[in-house]
Design a protein around this motif. Structure first.
Motif, PDB file in Angstrom:
ATOM      1  N   GLY A   1       0.782  -1.224   0.000  1.00  0.00           N
ATOM      2  CA  GLY A   1       0.000   0.000   0.000  1.00  0.00           C
ATOM      3  C   GLY A   1       0.816   1.277   0.000  1.00  0.00           C
ATOM      4  O   GLY A   1       0.254   2.370  -0.133  1.00  0.00           O
ATOM      5  N   THR A   2       2.141   1.168   0.132  1.00  0.00           N
ATOM      6  CA  THR A   2       2.975   2.368   0.157  1.00  0.00           C
ATOM      7  C   THR A   2       2.959   3.040  -1.209  1.00  0.00           C
ATOM      8  O   THR A   2       3.257   2.417  -2.231  1.00  0.00           O
ATOM      9  N   LEU A   3       2.606   4.317  -1.242  1.00  0.00           N
ATOM     10  CA  LEU A   3       2.557   5.058  -2.494  1.00  0.00           C
ATOM     11  C   LEU A   3       3.964   5.302  -3.022  1.00  0.00           C
ATOM     12  O   LEU A   3       4.867   5.709  -2.279  1.00  0.00           O
ATOM     13  N   THR A   4       4.154   5.066  -4.317  1.00  0.00           N
ATOM     14  CA  THR A   4       5.449   5.346  -4.953  1.00  0.00           C
ATOM     15  C   THR A   4       5.388   6.569  -5.855  1.00  0.00           C
ATOM     16  O   THR A   4       6.416   7.209  -6.086  1.00  0.00           O
ATOM     17  N   ALA A   5       4.210   6.922  -6.366  1.00  0.00           N
ATOM     18  CA  ALA A   5       4.109   8.088  -7.248  1.00  0.00           C
ATOM     19  C   ALA A   5       2.652   8.494  -7.416  1.00  0.00           C
ATOM     20  O   ALA A   5       1.741   7.656  -7.377  1.00  0.00           O
ATOM     21  N   ILE A   6       2.451   9.789  -7.598  1.00  0.00           N
ATOM     22  CA  ILE A   6       1.142  10.344  -7.958  1.00  0.00           C
ATOM     23  C   ILE A   6       1.356  11.385  -9.049  1.00  0.00           C
ATOM     24  O   ILE A   6       2.196  12.273  -8.909  1.00  0.00           O
ATOM     25  N   GLU A   7       0.612  11.260 -10.122  1.00  0.00           N
ATOM     26  CA  GLU A   7       0.515  12.321 -11.131  1.00  0.00           C
ATOM     27  C   GLU A   7      -0.945  12.760 -11.184  1.00  0.00           C
ATOM     28  O   GLU A   7      -1.839  11.943 -11.399  1.00  0.00           O
ATOM     29  N   HIS A   8      -1.176  14.041 -10.970  1.00  0.00           N
ATOM     30  CA  HIS A   8      -2.537  14.562 -10.886  1.00  0.00           C
ATOM     31  C   HIS A   8      -2.625  15.799 -11.776  1.00  0.00           C
ATOM     32  O   HIS A   8      -2.031  16.838 -11.482  1.00  0.00           O
ATOM     33  N   VAL A   9      -3.353  15.681 -12.873  1.00  0.00           N
ATOM     34  CA  VAL A   9      -3.519  16.786 -13.822  1.00  0.00           C
ATOM     35  C   VAL A   9      -4.988  17.203 -13.820  1.00  0.00           C
ATOM     36  O   VAL A   9      -5.874  16.386 -14.120  1.00  0.00           O
ATOM     37  N   THR A  10      -5.254  18.464 -13.459  1.00  0.00           N
ATOM     38  CA  THR A  10      -6.608  18.998 -13.425  1.00  0.00           C
ATOM     39  C   THR A  10      -6.734  20.087 -14.478  1.00  0.00           C
ATOM     40  O   THR A  10      -5.912  21.007 -14.526  1.00  0.00           O
ATOM     41  N   THR A  11      -7.754  19.991 -15.297  1.00  0.00           N
ATOM     42  CA  THR A  11      -8.005  20.990 -16.333  1.00  0.00           C
ATOM     43  C   THR A  11      -9.336  21.664 -16.039  1.00  0.00           C
ATOM     44  O   THR A  11     -10.352  20.984 -15.845  1.00  0.00           O
ATOM     45  N   SER A  12      -9.326  23.001 -15.974  1.00  0.00           N
ATOM     46  CA  SER A  12     -10.512  23.767 -15.597  1.00  0.00           C
ATOM     47  C   SER A  12     -10.903  24.749 -16.690  1.00  0.00           C
ATOM     48  O   SER A  12     -10.043  25.296 -17.392  1.00  0.00           O
ATOM     49  N   GLN A  13     -12.196  24.993 -16.781  1.00  0.00           N
ATOM     50  CA  GLN A  13     -12.695  26.033 -17.681  1.00  0.00           C
ATOM     51  C   GLN A  13     -12.425  27.407 -17.082  1.00  0.00           C
ATOM     52  O   GLN A  13     -12.617  27.637 -15.890  1.00  0.00           O
ATOM     53  N   VAL A  14     -11.946  28.339 -17.911  1.00  0.00           N
ATOM     54  CA  VAL A  14     -11.820  29.748 -17.529  1.00  0.00           C
ATOM     55  C   VAL A  14     -12.459  30.588 -18.626  1.00  0.00           C
ATOM     56  O   VAL A  14     -12.879  30.072 -19.662  1.00  0.00           O
ATOM     57  N   SER A  15     -12.531  31.906 -18.405  1.00  0.00           N
ATOM     58  CA  SER A  15     -13.106  32.786 -19.417  1.00  0.00           C
ATOM     59  C   SER A  15     -12.016  33.252 -20.372  1.00  0.00           C
ATOM     60  O   SER A  15     -10.836  32.912 -20.217  1.00  0.00           O
ATOM     61  N   ARG A  16     -12.388  34.063 -21.342  1.00  0.00           N
ATOM     62  CA  ARG A  16     -11.410  34.594 -22.297  1.00  0.00           C
ATOM     63  C   ARG A  16     -10.526  35.676 -21.683  1.00  0.00           C
ATOM     64  O   ARG A  16      -9.469  35.981 -22.230  1.00  0.00           O
ATOM     65  N   THR A  17     -10.967  36.263 -20.568  1.00  0.00           N
ATOM     66  CA  THR A  17     -10.236  37.404 -20.005  1.00  0.00           C
ATOM     67  C   THR A  17      -9.571  37.121 -18.674  1.00  0.00           C
ATOM     68  O   THR A  17      -8.725  37.878 -18.235  1.00  0.00           O
ATOM     69  N   GLU A  18      -9.970  36.036 -17.994  1.00  0.00           N
ATOM     70  CA  GLU A  18      -9.417  35.730 -16.675  1.00  0.00           C
ATOM     71  C   GLU A  18      -9.000  34.262 -16.635  1.00  0.00           C
ATOM     72  O   GLU A  18      -9.756  33.394 -17.068  1.00  0.00           O
ATOM     73  N   ASP A  19      -7.800  33.990 -16.122  1.00  0.00           N
ATOM     74  CA  ASP A  19      -7.404  32.577 -16.010  1.00  0.00           C
ATOM     75  C   ASP A  19      -6.879  32.218 -14.627  1.00  0.00           C
ATOM     76  O   ASP A  19      -6.066  31.325 -14.473  1.00  0.00           O
ATOM     77  N   LEU A  20      -7.391  32.926 -13.601  1.00  0.00           N
ATOM     78  CA  LEU A  20      -7.092  32.506 -12.233  1.00  0.00           C
ATOM     79  C   LEU A  20      -7.784  31.176 -11.954  1.00  0.00           C
ATOM     80  O   LEU A  20      -8.957  30.987 -12.295  1.00  0.00           O
ATOM     81  N   LEU A  21      -7.060  30.250 -11.339  1.00  0.00           N
ATOM     82  CA  LEU A  21      -7.607  28.936 -11.019  1.00  0.00           C
ATOM     83  C   LEU A  21      -7.932  28.870  -9.534  1.00  0.00           C
ATOM     84  O   LEU A  21      -7.070  29.128  -8.692  1.00  0.00           O
ATOM     85  N   PHE A  22      -9.169  28.539  -9.207  1.00  0.00           N
ATOM     86  CA  PHE A  22      -9.620  28.510  -7.821  1.00  0.00           C
ATOM     87  C   PHE A  22      -9.729  27.095  -7.269  1.00  0.00           C
ATOM     88  O   PHE A  22      -9.869  26.906  -6.070  1.00  0.00           O
ATOM     89  N   ASN A  23      -9.697  26.079  -8.134  1.00  0.00           N
ATOM     90  CA  ASN A  23      -9.792  24.694  -7.668  1.00  0.00           C
ATOM     91  C   ASN A  23      -8.388  24.188  -7.349  1.00  0.00           C
ATOM     92  O   ASN A  23      -7.702  23.637  -8.197  1.00  0.00           O
TER      93      ASN A  23
END
Length: 599
Positions: free
Chosen positions: A154-176
């Motif tokens: 059960g010991t974790l050896t690796a995690i890859e976590h890629v999250t893709t979020s919708q933003v607007s055309r004028t702002e791309d701050l990510l809140f998640n």
């Protein structure tokens, strides 16, 4: 998805973080999973819609606003309208719910103030329910991919976590934000990437429990890993427990009693009676599922607050802070903190908030109010109490005259000598003889980072023919530092559980992909949970002070924590009941029926 990019560093630092060698860690693993999850657009739906009343008087502006950030509102109004900040006042004493949308300033506030100035008379604007779906942000649609590797133990050896979020055309701050993956478990090889896709839609913004998206993905993936390993989900998490913060070069957390949360939560829920085999628990034709997940939420690490306290000749205190009560119990809890720090009866303390003329406070967001405002109130009231004691021992008319100040304490409005308790005076008498109120004001102090954690458990009952999911039990056990008020804290936990039911099973903003218009901007089409959807929610707390937060008397921010674990607990329970993993939220009836037909 082919237009996704990694934005510049934002609110939580870089959006692409690597520790160790994730590729090598995955290669070393005995067991690997590669899974993707999607969540839809969500909207806030506070009971009270956003509303603004703007009044100009001799070039000065007063705005009555449904705000959870009156100082941010004041600063933005001053800049946009080219008015000195001293000539702007924002008032928001009561609020019918605030989940992030009422934190930043949106166009309706600025427009109302501008029109009022143009007309020379007060103007009031209240958004309709439909307006709230386009005028003050939302939680964006997301896609997550997780690749996790582990040893057989059960010991974790690796995690890859890629999250893709919708933003607007004028702002791309990510809140998640991705702190759960970065901070919660010991894993030597890690990559966390947050990407954005610009769409012709309104800008996303803060929404309660922003870490829930990443947490839902991580905690669901760990549940999937536990089945691959044939290991109890709690045991898997315990084998990767860390008392140190992997995101801070291994520095220890101020305190972390998560192991106790697992143990006490599992005992209260009866986890040891769970048959781990999917579709093994039934009541007639009804499928029963039990699921669990870890809750974790960062708190603090934000600008703090100042406070002002005035003790009158009547022996009563008024405490003022430019903060808010968005439904969390700020009035009650801060009155308690003030009463304890001053040594007064609670009935003799008045806490005032919601006015930008009061000492500064940060936005009521990021679970920062209790540690930030609580610390400010404690500092100001402690300073006022010291001044009160100094006045008392210097007063020849006081029975405590000449006693060393460190021997005098204050309880229930009475000052007394700790060596000879019969020698005493009253706060009312001391201030009356002094001839003027006793006052103290403190400036804001940065809130140290904190980390509240817990264990969430859920039971669901599913009719496989109708696809109907009923959440029938929810238990949570949490480490929130010191508990100031168990009733208000439990209320926050219940709120998080309710949000989790909506997030997991029903809430979904629908967008016409041809026109970009929201087609269900109402509470008849956007399905929030109602009382009939929610069972009794059991909440427990470790209640041990966090030594890293002495100013706030050992308390940490908590309100956004429960949702971060309860969504995955519900989803994991659905899998345990049905044997089918539904990775696209919400888990609606059609998806349950489709999963049943596949069997």
């Amino acid at each position: 998805m082919d237009e996704a990019y990694v934005p510049e560093p934002g609110l939580k630092g870089p959006n692409d973080i690597t520790r160790g060698d994730p590729g090598a860690g995955l290669a070393q693993a005995d067991v690997r999973i590669d899974v993707s999850y999607t969540t839809p657009m969500h909207h806030h739906n506070a009971l009270e819609p956003s509303a603004t009343t703007a009044v100009w008087d001799d070039g000065k502006l007063t705005v009555y606003e449904t705000a959870q950030g009156i100082n941010a509102t004041k600063a933005t109004l001053a800049e946009a309208l080219e008015v000195p900040p001293a000539d702007v006042r924002v008032i928001s004493r009561f609020l019918g719910g605030g989940f992030g949308a009422k934190g930043p300033v949106w166009p309706h506030t600025l427009i109302t103030a501008a029109i009022a100035r143009e007309l020379g008379r007060p103007v009031k604007l209240v958004l309709s329910r439909a307006h709230t779906y386009t005028s003050h942000g939302h939680r964006p649609e997301t896609h997550q991919r997780l690749r996790i590797g582990a040893k057989r133990d059960g010991t974790l050896t690796a995690i890859e976590h890629v999250t893709t979020s919708q933003v607007s055309r004028t702002e791309d701050l990510l809140f998640n934000t991705s702190e759960p993956t970065r901070m919660l478990y010991a894993c030597p090889n890690l990559r966390v990437t947050q990407r954005a896709v610009q769409l012709d839609l309104p800008a996303p913004s803060m929404m309660r429990s922003p870490e829930v998206v990443a947490s839902h993905g991580l905690e669901t993936a760990l549940d999937e890993l536990s089945y691959e390993l044939g290991m109890d989900p709690i045991e898997l998490r315990l084998r990767n427990y860390t008392a140190d913060n992997p995101d801070a070069d291994g520095a220890p957390f101020g305190s972390k009693h998560l192991k106790e949360c697992y143990r006490r939560g599992a005992d209260a829920f009866g986890w040891n009676k769970r048959d781990p085999r999917p579709r093994s628990m039934r009541d007639g034709d009804t499928l029963i599922g039990w699921g669990m997940a870890t809750a974790a939420h960062t708190a603090g690490g934000r600008p703090g607050a100042g406070a002002r306290v005035v003790i009158s000749a009547e022996g009563k205190a008024t405490v003022q802070v430019a903060t808010h009560d968005i439904g969390t119990g700020t009035y009650t809890v801060m009155s308690q903190v003030a009463a304890q720090s001053l040594g007064l009866d609670l009935a003799h303390v008045r806490f005032e908030l919601g006015d930008s003329n009061y000492p500064f406070a940060f936005v009521s967001a990021a679970s920062a109010t209790v540690p930030g405002v609580g610390a400010a109130v404690n500092r100001a009231c402690t300073a006022a109490r010291r001044t009160l004691i100094d006045i008392t021992v210097a007063d020849p008319r006081s029975p405590l005259h000449g006693i060393p100040a460190d021997r005098v304490t204050v309880e229930d409005g009475t000052l007394y000598d700790t060596d000879r308790r019969a020698r005493r005076d009253t706060v009312r008498a001391v201030v009356a003889r002094h001839g003027e109120p006793v006052e103290a004001t403190t400036e804001p102090v940065f809130i140290p980072p904190g980390y509240s954690t817990g264990a969430c458990f859920a039971e669901v009952r599913i009719d496989p023919g109708l696809g109907q999911v009923r959440v029938t039990r929810m238990h949570g056990f949490f480490d929130a530092g010191r508990v100031f008020n168990r009733r208000t804290l439990r209320s926050q936990g219940i709120g998080g559980a309710v949000w989790a039911v909506g997030f997991t099973l029903s809430e979904h903003t629908l967008v016409d992909r041809r026109l970009g218009r929201i087609v269900n901007p109402n509470l008849s089409g956007y399905l929030v949970p109602v009382n009939a959807d929610i069972p009794e929610v059991h909440m427990g707390f470790v209640d041990k002070p966090d030594p890293a937060n002495p100013d706030s008397l050992g308390a940490r921010g908590f309100g956004e924590t429960p949702m971060t674990g309860m969504t995955a607990a519900i989803g994991n329970a659905v899998y345990h009941a049905t044997g089918r993993r539904i990775r696209d939220l919400p888990i609606t009836q059609d998806k349950i029926i489709e999963a049943a037909e596949d069997q």
